[in-house]
Design a protein around this motif. Structure first.
Motif, PDB file in Angstrom:
ATOM      1  N   SER A   1       0.825  -1.201   0.000  1.00 29.34           N
ATOM      2  CA  SER A   1       0.000   0.000   0.000  1.00 29.34           C
ATOM      3  C   SER A   1       0.865   1.259   0.000  1.00 29.34           C
ATOM      4  O   SER A   1       2.042   1.218   0.337  1.00 29.34           O
ATOM      5  CB  SER A   1      -0.918  -0.028   1.222  1.00 29.34           C
ATOM      6  OG  SER A   1      -0.141  -0.271   2.372  1.00 29.34           O
ATOM      7  N   LYS A   2       0.220   2.364  -0.374  1.00 34.72           N
ATOM      8  CA  LYS A   2       0.981   3.611  -0.535  1.00 34.72           C
ATOM      9  C   LYS A   2       1.132   4.354   0.787  1.00 34.72           C
ATOM     10  O   LYS A   2       0.286   4.252   1.658  1.00 34.72           O
ATOM     11  CB  LYS A   2       0.236   4.502  -1.541  1.00 34.72           C
ATOM     12  CG  LYS A   2       0.508   4.073  -2.984  1.00 34.72           C
ATOM     13  CD  LYS A   2       0.219   5.203  -3.922  1.00 34.72           C
ATOM     14  CE  LYS A   2      -1.094   5.100  -4.571  1.00 34.72           C
ATOM     15  NZ  LYS A   2      -2.239   5.616  -4.622  1.00 34.72           N
ATOM     16  N   PRO A   3       2.210   5.161   0.891  1.00 37.69           N
ATOM     17  CA  PRO A   3       2.328   6.009   2.082  1.00 37.69           C
ATOM     18  C   PRO A   3       1.107   6.906   2.236  1.00 37.69           C
ATOM     19  O   PRO A   3       0.487   7.296   1.249  1.00 37.69           O
ATOM     20  CB  PRO A   3       3.583   6.827   1.798  1.00 37.69           C
ATOM     21  CG  PRO A   3       4.354   6.035   0.803  1.00 37.69           C
ATOM     22  CD  PRO A   3       3.345   5.302  -0.016  1.00 37.69           C
ATOM     23  N   SER A   4       0.736   7.230   3.459  1.00 40.33           N
ATOM     24  CA  SER A   4      -0.501   7.970   3.715  1.00 40.33           C
ATOM     25  C   SER A   4      -0.256   9.448   3.967  1.00 40.33           C
ATOM     26  O   SER A   4       0.881   9.898   3.983  1.00 40.33           O
ATOM     27  CB  SER A   4      -1.187   7.364   4.937  1.00 40.33           C
ATOM     28  OG  SER A   4      -0.412   7.704   6.067  1.00 40.33           O
ATOM     29  N   ASP A   5      -1.361  10.169   4.219  1.00 43.51           N
ATOM     30  CA  ASP A   5      -1.278  11.603   4.548  1.00 43.51           C
ATOM     31  C   ASP A   5      -0.625  11.821   5.899  1.00 43.51           C
ATOM     32  O   ASP A   5      -0.219  12.911   6.245  1.00 43.51           O
ATOM     33  CB  ASP A   5      -2.692  12.210   4.661  1.00 43.51           C
ATOM     34  CG  ASP A   5      -3.425  12.104   3.365  1.00 43.51           C
ATOM     35  OD1 ASP A   5      -2.749  11.855   2.344  1.00 43.51           O
ATOM     36  OD2 ASP A   5      -4.656  12.267   3.369  1.00 43.51           O
ATOM     37  N   LYS A 100       0.253  -5.555  19.952  1.00 43.25           N
ATOM     38  CA  LYS A 100      -0.619  -4.968  18.933  1.00 43.25           C
ATOM     39  C   LYS A 100      -0.046  -3.631  18.442  1.00 43.25           C
ATOM     40  O   LYS A 100      -0.038  -3.348  17.248  1.00 43.25           O
ATOM     41  CB  LYS A 100      -2.018  -4.757  19.539  1.00 43.25           C
ATOM     42  CG  LYS A 100      -3.095  -4.677  18.511  1.00 43.25           C
ATOM     43  CD  LYS A 100      -4.470  -4.886  19.132  1.00 43.25           C
ATOM     44  CE  LYS A 100      -5.512  -4.190  18.287  1.00 43.25           C
ATOM     45  NZ  LYS A 100      -5.995  -2.943  18.850  1.00 43.25           N
ATOM     46  N   ALA A 101       0.462  -2.843  19.394  1.00 45.06           N
ATOM     47  CA  ALA A 101       1.060  -1.553  19.036  1.00 45.06           C
ATOM     48  C   ALA A 101       2.280  -1.770  18.138  1.00 45.06           C
ATOM     49  O   ALA A 101       2.475  -1.079  17.133  1.00 45.06           O
ATOM     50  CB  ALA A 101       1.459  -0.785  20.294  1.00 45.06           C
ATOM     51  N   HIS A 102       3.078  -2.774  18.506  1.00 41.70           N
ATOM     52  CA  HIS A 102       4.272  -3.066  17.720  1.00 41.70           C
ATOM     53  C   HIS A 102       3.891  -3.515  16.310  1.00 41.70           C
ATOM     54  O   HIS A 102       4.517  -3.117  15.321  1.00 41.70           O
ATOM     55  CB  HIS A 102       5.109  -4.131  18.434  1.00 41.70           C
ATOM     56  CG  HIS A 102       6.487  -4.266  17.889  1.00 41.70           C
ATOM     57  ND1 HIS A 102       7.152  -5.456  17.828  1.00 41.70           N
ATOM     58  CD2 HIS A 102       7.326  -3.347  17.349  1.00 41.70           C
ATOM     59  CE1 HIS A 102       8.348  -5.268  17.287  1.00 41.70           C
ATOM     60  NE2 HIS A 102       8.471  -3.995  17.000  1.00 41.70           N
ATOM     61  N   GLU A 103       2.814  -4.307  16.234  1.00 46.41           N
ATOM     62  CA  GLU A 103       2.339  -4.728  14.912  1.00 46.41           C
ATOM     63  C   GLU A 103       1.862  -3.536  14.091  1.00 46.41           C
ATOM     64  O   GLU A 103       2.069  -3.485  12.883  1.00 46.41           O
ATOM     65  CB  GLU A 103       1.195  -5.741  15.044  1.00 46.41           C
ATOM     66  CG  GLU A 103       1.705  -7.161  15.206  1.00 46.41           C
ATOM     67  CD  GLU A 103       0.659  -8.089  15.803  1.00 46.41           C
ATOM     68  OE1 GLU A 103      -0.561  -7.784  15.726  1.00 46.41           O
ATOM     69  OE2 GLU A 103       1.064  -9.120  16.391  1.00 46.41           O
ATOM     70  N   SER A 104       1.230  -2.553  14.771  1.00 43.08           N
ATOM     71  CA  SER A 104       0.779  -1.354  14.041  1.00 43.08           C
ATOM     72  C   SER A 104       1.966  -0.659  13.397  1.00 43.08           C
ATOM     73  O   SER A 104       1.880  -0.169  12.275  1.00 43.08           O
ATOM     74  CB  SER A 104       0.100  -0.345  14.966  1.00 43.08           C
ATOM     75  OG  SER A 104      -0.957  -0.918  15.634  1.00 43.08           O
ATOM     76  N   LEU A 105       3.085  -0.621  14.144  1.00 37.73           N
ATOM     77  CA  LEU A 105       4.277   0.029  13.598  1.00 37.73           C
ATOM     78  C   LEU A 105       4.817  -0.762  12.407  1.00 37.73           C
ATOM     79  O   LEU A 105       4.991  -0.221  11.313  1.00 37.73           O
ATOM     80  CB  LEU A 105       5.359   0.145  14.686  1.00 37.73           C
ATOM     81  CG  LEU A 105       6.727   0.649  14.207  1.00 37.73           C
ATOM     82  CD1 LEU A 105       6.674   2.141  13.890  1.00 37.73           C
ATOM     83  CD2 LEU A 105       7.821   0.405  15.243  1.00 37.73           C
ATOM     84  N   LEU A 106       5.052  -2.065  12.637  1.00 37.33           N
ATOM     85  CA  LEU A 106       5.677  -2.867  11.586  1.00 37.33           C
ATOM     86  C   LEU A 106       4.773  -3.007  10.361  1.00 37.33           C
ATOM     87  O   LEU A 106       5.258  -3.093   9.243  1.00 37.33           O
ATOM     88  CB  LEU A 106       6.050  -4.254  12.125  1.00 37.33           C
ATOM     89  CG  LEU A 106       7.060  -4.285  13.273  1.00 37.33           C
ATOM     90  CD1 LEU A 106       7.359  -5.726  13.683  1.00 37.33           C
ATOM     91  CD2 LEU A 106       8.347  -3.577  12.900  1.00 37.33           C
ATOM     92  N   GLY A 107       3.458  -3.009  10.604  1.00 32.93           N
ATOM     93  CA  GLY A 107       2.535  -3.207   9.499  1.00 32.93           C
ATOM     94  C   GLY A 107       2.173  -1.919   8.774  1.00 32.93           C
ATOM     95  O   GLY A 107       1.502  -1.941   7.743  1.00 32.93           O
ATOM     96  N   SER A 108       2.592  -0.785   9.299  1.00 33.37           N
ATOM     97  CA  SER A 108       2.200   0.481   8.691  1.00 33.37           C
ATOM     98  C   SER A 108       2.890   0.671   7.347  1.00 33.37           C
ATOM     99  O   SER A 108       4.090   0.426   7.199  1.00 33.37           O
ATOM    100  CB  SER A 108       2.577   1.634   9.637  1.00 33.37           C
ATOM    101  OG  SER A 108       2.613   2.837   8.917  1.00 33.37           O
TER     102      SER A 108
END
Ligand code: SAM
Length: 416
Positions: A1-5, A100-108
């Motif tokens: 996916s593309k980088p976001s705003d 979950k927070a760590h996954e948010s980072l790695l999955g971003s």
């Protein structure tokens, strides 16, 4: 996916909010830089420990979850004593949120861009000057301390000729005792100060009072409407680390019972944010003795999760004595005007279990979380903020401790 705003917002503010998550990633360097006009905090000086660009010359990859690597064997539950079991229970409660927070980072989708930006900032940065830093802790404790002066060089720039925009700098010097004295930069610009041949950068609209705990009563405001709405405290808790012992002195927990939190509190109340270690004995002391002695009512906990430059945790999440996270306990101290129920109805809907992720700086240095806390602060619109046991200064804040100038040394900055 593309980088976001969210990415341009992060590059500007230093705060990245993950969608549908109570986790944020922060870049302390960007956050701190909001306090300065002419100077910039040096990323290479800040991130001296966990951002090693030479190790991540390639684009960061998400192919393997770094958290899964090098998993060390867990301590067997049967070898835990009662305190350890209680500590483990706290850990087990936090664990899923942290993962979950760590996954948010790695999955971003923005994660590779964020990390490569931090690395390129690091590589292109310089430090202003090297050399031996002063130890304010030592200087303040010897008899010569009270005789030491600091020179503040206020630089007032005004336009000499509006057509060619030529600037004319006028310098006004103020010489002041550096210890046991309130030193204020009330201007809208950074001020350079000189102390025993070293240079310090004082952010605009900031102040400090450098003293031992024995003198803390001097900073109690005469009127409670001059008190503080946000009080951040990072006490020198005792712990076994030899590293810490050589960096700053620690104090037995009972010394903090006498911190004048009530007297520092604004008449409309204060949000009290206390950094704690993961020691169970300490957590018990805070809940049962310290917060009650201060008149503080516990609200919720914020977790600071520490990652390296490749996004992996700085240590295994389950390592018993070296957790890759620290806790910030939030509490409320009511003032004369607003009562508890008013505060709780206005601010009480606070989201529990917030997680702040960042790459740590120097030993024991905490990320600047003031802005993230402001939404929970009771009272007046422009909150009055104080940090106790501070080692740095921030615009709009009062910094107190025995070395609040520590990270203001010009070696932590890059040039104008
Ligand atoms: N929050 C800081 C940061 O992010 O860099 C770190 C604070 S550190 C945990 C505790 C600080 O308390 C140290 O700067 C230490 O020198 C200071 N301290 C220790 N004993 C003190 C005393 N008796 N009076 C005042 N400050 C003291």
């Amino acid at each position: 996916s593309k980088p976001s705003d969210e990415l341009p917002r992060f590059l500007d503010s230093g705060i990245y909010r993950f969608p549908n998550s109570n986790a944020v990633f922060v870049d302390p360097v960007r956050l701190l830089n909001r306090s300065y006009n002419r100077f910039r905090v040096s990323p290479s000086a800040y991130y001296s420990r966990f951002l090693e660009p030479k190790h991540y010359a390639q684009e960061p990859t998400l192919s393997s979850n770094p958290n899964k690597r090098k998993r060390k064997p867990k301590k067997q539950p049967h070898s835990l004593n009662e305190k350890e079991r209680a500590a483990d229970q706290r850990h087990q409660e936090a664990r899923p949120l942290l993962l979950k927070a760590h996954e948010s980072l790695l999955g971003s989708a923005d994660f590779p861009a964020i990390m490569s930006k931090l690395r390129s900032d690091f590589c292109s940065s310089t430090e202003l000057t090297g050399g031996e830093e002063h130890s304010f802790i030592e200087l303040g404790s010897v008899w010569q301390g009270p005789l030491c002066d600091i020179t503040l060089n206020f630089k007032f720039t005004r336009l000499k000729n509006e057509t060619n925009n030529e600037e004319n700098g006028k310098v006004e010097q103020r010489v002041l005792p550096v210890f046991n004295n309130l030193i204020v930069n009330d201007t809208h610009d950074d001020v350079e100060a000189e102390f025993l041949k070293r240079h310090y950068i004082l952010p605009r609209e900031s102040c400090f009072y450098m003293s031992d705990l024995g003198q803390i009563h001097n900073i109690i405001p005469a009127e409670s409407d001059n008190g503080f709405n946000l009080i951040v405290i990072d006490p020198p808790w005792e712990n076994g680390s030899a590293r810490q012992k050589s960096l700053y002195p620690t104090l037995p927990s009972r010394y903090f019972l006498s911190l004048p939190i009530k007297q520092l509190t604004h008449q409309e109340g204060s949000l009290v944010a206390l950094w704690v270690t993961n020691r169970e004995k300490l957590r018990n002391f805070i809940e049962k003795e310290l917060f009650p002695a201060w008149g503080v009512r516990y609200l919720f906990t914020v977790y600071w999760l520490k990652v390296k430059g490749d996004g992996s945790l700085i240590s295994d999440l389950d390592l018993f004595h070296h957790r890759p996270y620290e806790c910030l306990l939030l509490g409320y101290c009511h003032g004369k005007v607003m009562n508890d129920s008013e505060y709780l109805s206005e601010f009480g809907a606070v989201k529990d279990k917030q997680i702040i992720i960042s790459i740590p700086g120097a030993y024991s240095r905490k990320p600047p979380i003031g802005e993230l806390l402001l939404e929970h602060v009771p009272g007046v619109k422009s909150a009055r903020c104080i940090e106790l046991f501070a080692r740095e200064m921030v615009t709009g804040w009062f910094s107190w401790g025995n070395e609040p100038l520590h990270f203001q040394d010009s070696r932590y900055f890059q040039g104008e």
